[in-house]
Design an enzyme around this catalytic site. Structure first.
Site, PDB file in Angstrom:
ATOM      1  N   HIS A  89       0.817  -1.214   0.000  1.00 42.94           N
ATOM      2  CA  HIS A  89       0.000   0.000   0.000  1.00 42.94           C
ATOM      3  C   HIS A  89       0.849   1.262   0.000  1.00 42.94           C
ATOM      4  CE1 HIS A  89      -3.538  -2.443   0.658  1.00 42.94           C
ATOM      5  NE2 HIS A  89      -3.028  -2.941   1.766  1.00 42.94           N
ATOM      6  N   HIS A 141       3.626  10.824   6.780  1.00 42.69           N
ATOM      7  CA  HIS A 141       2.992  10.619   8.081  1.00 42.69           C
ATOM      8  C   HIS A 141       3.990   9.959   9.031  1.00 42.69           C
ATOM      9  CE1 HIS A 141      -1.305  10.499   6.165  1.00 42.69           C
ATOM     10  NE2 HIS A 141      -0.800  11.722   6.248  1.00 42.69           N
TER      11      HIS A 141
END
Length: 376
Positions: A89, A141
């Site tokens: 991902h 992130h």
């Protein structure tokens, strides 16, 4: 056994198996089990406190008590290498537990960092959060868990205030970012899902913006399934820049499929979630934002064309006014008060005639004086 109880037991077992299947369903960003279907398989993805969001700076609440973010141990990476992996991902890098972040309501310990990006078509498409409707090329992130209240990430991720994530918007520019190069230079070794590589450790703080005092904060969720609504988000106002070449490498090198897959490899692109409804959640800002109007390409073209037309129209008006003034000026319309010039020949003849008249008169006077007077 009572047939009714047997039927109920079988139904319960089937329901549990179905729940396990749904919970373990492999999700994607598009296609089967894509974003539009996440809430069907992962109920919390349909909650009222989902992330990412669009930060409308005109509606943020300034909170002067919000202190600058303080990374802890980010530069104390030691000699042990980091591990970079492709999880199908995104590209992910676990962080050592001694790293953390202060300046938040609780003490948080670092867990991992990862990235989100687009597909190379739009340089301002790829970030998850947007500010005043404007996205960026990518987003970093840095994930932390509340080590003051919970023992580990597994316990914290499902609890309120269990997680804290730092969000860094990334935009493309002309200069190479050497901090991000320490990640991007190894992407070619983890092209397929499931692959990992050891990379030299580095100062993680160099991935963050220089100004850690200007940010937005709100309560939200993980941006990937199961979308637990347990995240205290800090989205920095200052963007980080990488080069266009670095962005292109991030967008084109990785695959979301395994090397052993029988089909053609699937490029890992557009791995960002669309912004979610705010649902009246307050968004705090550590500073007083100054809203700046961001114009689209069409609006910019309209402004340029309008300005050119305005300049041309103004020039025509000025030219017409000047021409009118010149055509009606006093030295062109007032009658001349000077007598018309006379010929020099006429002046000479006139003077000669006057001289002859005077001479004649003088001669006559002399003759009269010279004539004898009669005797008496």
């Amino acid at each position: 056994m009572d047939p009714a109880w047997l039927a109920a037991a079988v139904f319960l077992l089937l329901w549990q198996c179905a729940g396990c299947t749904r919970a373990g369903k492999e999700w994607t960003y598009a296609g089967a089990v894509g974003q539009s279907e996440w809430s069907e398989f992962f109920p919390e993805c349909g909650g009222f406190s989902q992330s990412p969001i669009d930060v409308d700076t005109s509606r943020t609440l300034h909170d002067p008590s919000l202190a600058p973010v303080q990374p802890l141990g980010y530069g104390q990476y030691g000699h042990e290498p980091f591990t970079l992996s492709n999880n199908g991902h995104t590209v992910e890098m676990p962080l050592p537990s001694w790293m953390g972040v202060a300046g938040l309501p609780w003490q948080y310990s670092a867990v991992q960092l990862h990235l989100h990006w687009g597909n190379g078509i739009g340089v301002a498409t790829g970030s998850e959060h947007t500010i005043d409707g404007q996205g960026a090329s990518a987003e970093l992130h840095v994930v932390h868990y509340n080590s003051e209240l919970f023992a580990n990430m597994s316990q914290a991720k499902t609890q309120g205030n269990g997680l804290a994530v730092l969000g860094v918007l990334i935009e493309a520019g002309s200069e190479t970012n050497h901090a991000y190069a320490q990640i991007f230079n190894y992407l070619g070794r983890i092209r397929y899902a499931g692959q990992r590589v050891a990379i030299p450790a580095f100062d993680v703080q160099t991935l963050l913006p220089r100004d850690l005092s200007r940010y937005f904060r709100y309560n939200g969720s993980l941006t990937t399934p199961p979308c637990y609504q347990s995240v205290l988000w800090t989205v920095f106002a200052e963007k980080v820049k990488i080069s266009h070449y670095q962005l292109l490498k991030l967008e084109t090198v990785l695959y979301s499929s395994r090397s052993t897959a029988p089909t053609e490899p699937i490029p890992m692109q557009d791995n960002y979630r669309a912004t979610q409804p705010l649902n009246h959640r307050p968004v705090l800002s550590s500073f007083i934002p100054v809203s700046v109007k961001i114009y689209t390409d069409g609006e910019i073209s309209a402004i340029v064309i309008g300005s050119l037309c305005g300049c041309i129209g103004l020039a025509v008006i000025v030219w017409f006014v000047v021409k009118t003034i010149r055509s009606t000026s006093s030295w062109d319309v007032l009658p001349s008060v000077r007598p018309p010039p006379q010929s020099r020949t006429k002046d000479v003849a006139k003077n000669l005639k006057q001289d002859m008249a005077l001479k004649t008169t003088s001669d006559l006077g002399k003759k009269e004086e010279a004539a004898p007077q009669p005797e008496p």
